[in-house]
Design a protein around this motif. Structure first.
Motif, short mmCIF file in Angstrom:
data_model
loop_
_atom_site.label_atom_id
_atom_site.label_comp_id
_atom_site.label_asym_id
_atom_site.label_seq_id
_atom_site.Cartn_x
_atom_site.Cartn_y
_atom_site.Cartn_z
N ILE A 144 0.93 -1.24 0.08
CA ILE A 144 0.01 -0.03 0.05
C ILE A 144 0.94 1.22 -0.15
N GLY A 145 0.78 2.15 -1.06
CA GLY A 145 1.56 3.24 -1.11
C GLY A 145 1.31 4.55 -0.34
N TYR A 146 0.08 4.51 0.29
CA TYR A 146 -0.25 5.57 1.24
C TYR A 146 -0.41 6.99 0.33
N GLY A 147 -0.42 6.92 -0.80
CA GLY A 147 -0.68 8.00 -1.80
C GLY A 147 0.52 8.33 -2.50
N TRP A 148 1.89 7.81 -1.86
CA TRP A 148 3.15 8.31 -2.63
C TRP A 148 3.18 8.05 -4.00
N HIS A 149 3.46 6.50 -4.16
CA HIS A 149 3.47 5.89 -5.63
C HIS A 149 2.33 6.26 -6.36
N ASP A 150 1.23 6.20 -5.38
CA ASP A 150 -0.26 6.49 -6.10
C ASP A 150 -0.24 7.70 -6.96
N ARG A 151 0.60 8.82 -6.50
CA ARG A 151 0.32 10.09 -7.16
C ARG A 151 0.90 10.02 -8.53
N GLN A 152 1.69 9.13 -8.77
CA GLN A 152 2.19 8.94 -10.22
C GLN A 152 0.98 7.81 -10.88
N LEU A 154 -2.03 8.19 -10.17
CA LEU A 154 -3.24 9.36 -10.61
C LEU A 154 -2.80 9.95 -11.70
N ARG A 155 -1.57 10.38 -11.81
CA ARG A 155 -1.09 11.12 -13.11
C ARG A 155 -1.39 10.35 -14.69
N LYS A 156 -1.10 9.00 -14.29
CA LYS A 156 -1.32 8.35 -15.53
C LYS A 156 -2.77 8.07 -15.69
N MET A 184 -0.80 14.80 -2.83
CA MET A 184 0.44 14.51 -3.19
C MET A 184 0.78 14.88 -4.64
N ALA A 185 -0.31 14.46 -5.58
CA ALA A 185 -0.30 14.75 -6.92
C ALA A 185 0.01 15.99 -7.27
N ASP A 189 3.86 18.02 -12.11
CA ASP A 189 3.53 18.71 -13.19
C ASP A 189 2.28 17.98 -13.76
N LEU A 190 1.12 18.60 -13.60
CA LEU A 190 -0.26 18.01 -13.86
C LEU A 190 -0.64 18.75 -15.26
#
Length: 321
Positions: A144-152, A154-156, A184-185, A189-190
């Motif tokens: 579980i990434g707790y949002g950290w790797h998930d931010r990338q 989400l970018r995808k 975090m996202a 660069d969004l």
């Protein structure tokens, strides 16, 4: 004598380190490693009670189930930057208004949750994407990434709805871990198609949230266990608790996106002081709503009409930026 004392101290240090490493791996296996077991969290009882109260409203629940079952959700998949298959449900609106919301669920959740919020956005004409976070639901991942790797991730997903679904105006709305994910996202660069972020009950950082849990569940200080667990997590999952910080990400909020932070002042799972910290450390258009007498992620249920009013007001203002 001195040699014996030195030897004893040496052995005590070795034993202590073995115990701490064992405890750190235990914390990792319980809180970070992917598993389907429910775990006890400080402050989670209030959410359980709120859900139980909601379950008594059988008519409302049945209406939600019936509405959800009638919707034509499309199962979609993408590949993460590190090769995981990520899964989501996409709902195209029959009467679209040209706006899209990406909903991010909480810890141990999945994309079938948040039916009330999904229904509300749909009735307002939004297209909706509901991803499973890595390590959750149908998405791949052993931690579980707790949002950290998930931010990338989400970018995808943002790129996906732009390129594959031709979405032009996108809002990110997250709850709990999902709230910290969208925060975090915000430091990445969004694309310009992303117009605003809504974060409901998010934490400042993984380090501070787990330290909060450690203190109230076990009455233990964060040092040195959290530091060693962070090292274990960096080795096993590729991120440290210190770097996984929504607070640092909102400070650099690269696109200066409008931000709406929502939190209940009776939230024991994630203290409302974290919401205030996040708000104070971000720039640009921003709004903070601390909801009186409301627990963790319960704002939409407990103050539904006011929540909807404020949410639509924020989006209207964000679209002017």
């Amino acid at each position: 004598m001195i040699k014996r004392i030195s030897l004893t101290i040496g052995w005590l240090l070795i034993i202590t380190m073995i115990v701490l490493v064992g405890a750190a791996n235990y914390v990792y296996d319980v809180a970070i490693n992917r598993n389907d077991e429910a775990i006890k969290l400080y402050g989670s009882e209030e959410a359980v009670e709120a859900v139980s109260a909601l379950e008594e409203e059988q008519k409302r629940l049945q209406e939600l189930r019936s509405w959800t079952e009638k919707q034509d959700f499309e199962e979609v998949e993408i590949q993460s930057d590190d090769g995981l298959t990520l899964s989501a449900r996409y709902l195209k609106n029959e009467a679209p208004i040209g706006k899209t919301v990406i909903l991010a669920h909480g810890y141990k959740g999945n994309n079938e949750q948040l039916p009330e919020v999904t229904k509300f956005y749909y009735e307002k004409g939004y297209d909706i994407l509901k991803p499973d976070a890595r390590g959750h639901g149908k998405s791949g991942g052993e931690y579980i990434g707790y949002g950290w790797h998930d931010r990338q991730d989400l970018r995808k997903w943002i790129d996906y709805v732009i390129e594959e679904k031709n979405e032009k105006f996108i809002f990110l709305h997250g709850f709990s871990m999902g709230a910290s994910t969208v925060l975090m996202a915000s430091g990445e660069d969004l694309p310009g198609e992303v117009k605003g972020i809504i974060a409901d009950s998010g934490y400042t950082s993984v380090e501070e949230e787990l330290a909060h849990q450690l203190k109230y569940l076990y009455n233990l200080p964060s040092f040195p266990l959290m530091d060693i667990t962070s090292l274990v997590t960096e080795i096993r999952a590729g991120f440290s608790f210190e770097e996984a910080s929504a607070l640092e990400q909102v400070k650099k909020k690269k696109n200066n996106l409008p931000l709406f932070i929502i939190h209940g002042d009776k939230d024991e799972l994630v203290p409302s002081e974290m919401a205030e910290q996040l708000y104070e450390n971000t720039s640009g258009m921003k709004e903070l709503w601390i909801i009186p007498d409301v627990g963790h992620t319960q704002g939409f249920l407990d103050e539904e009409e006011e929540y909807k009013r404020r949410l639509m007001g924020f989006i209207e203002e964000a679209m002017k930026q």
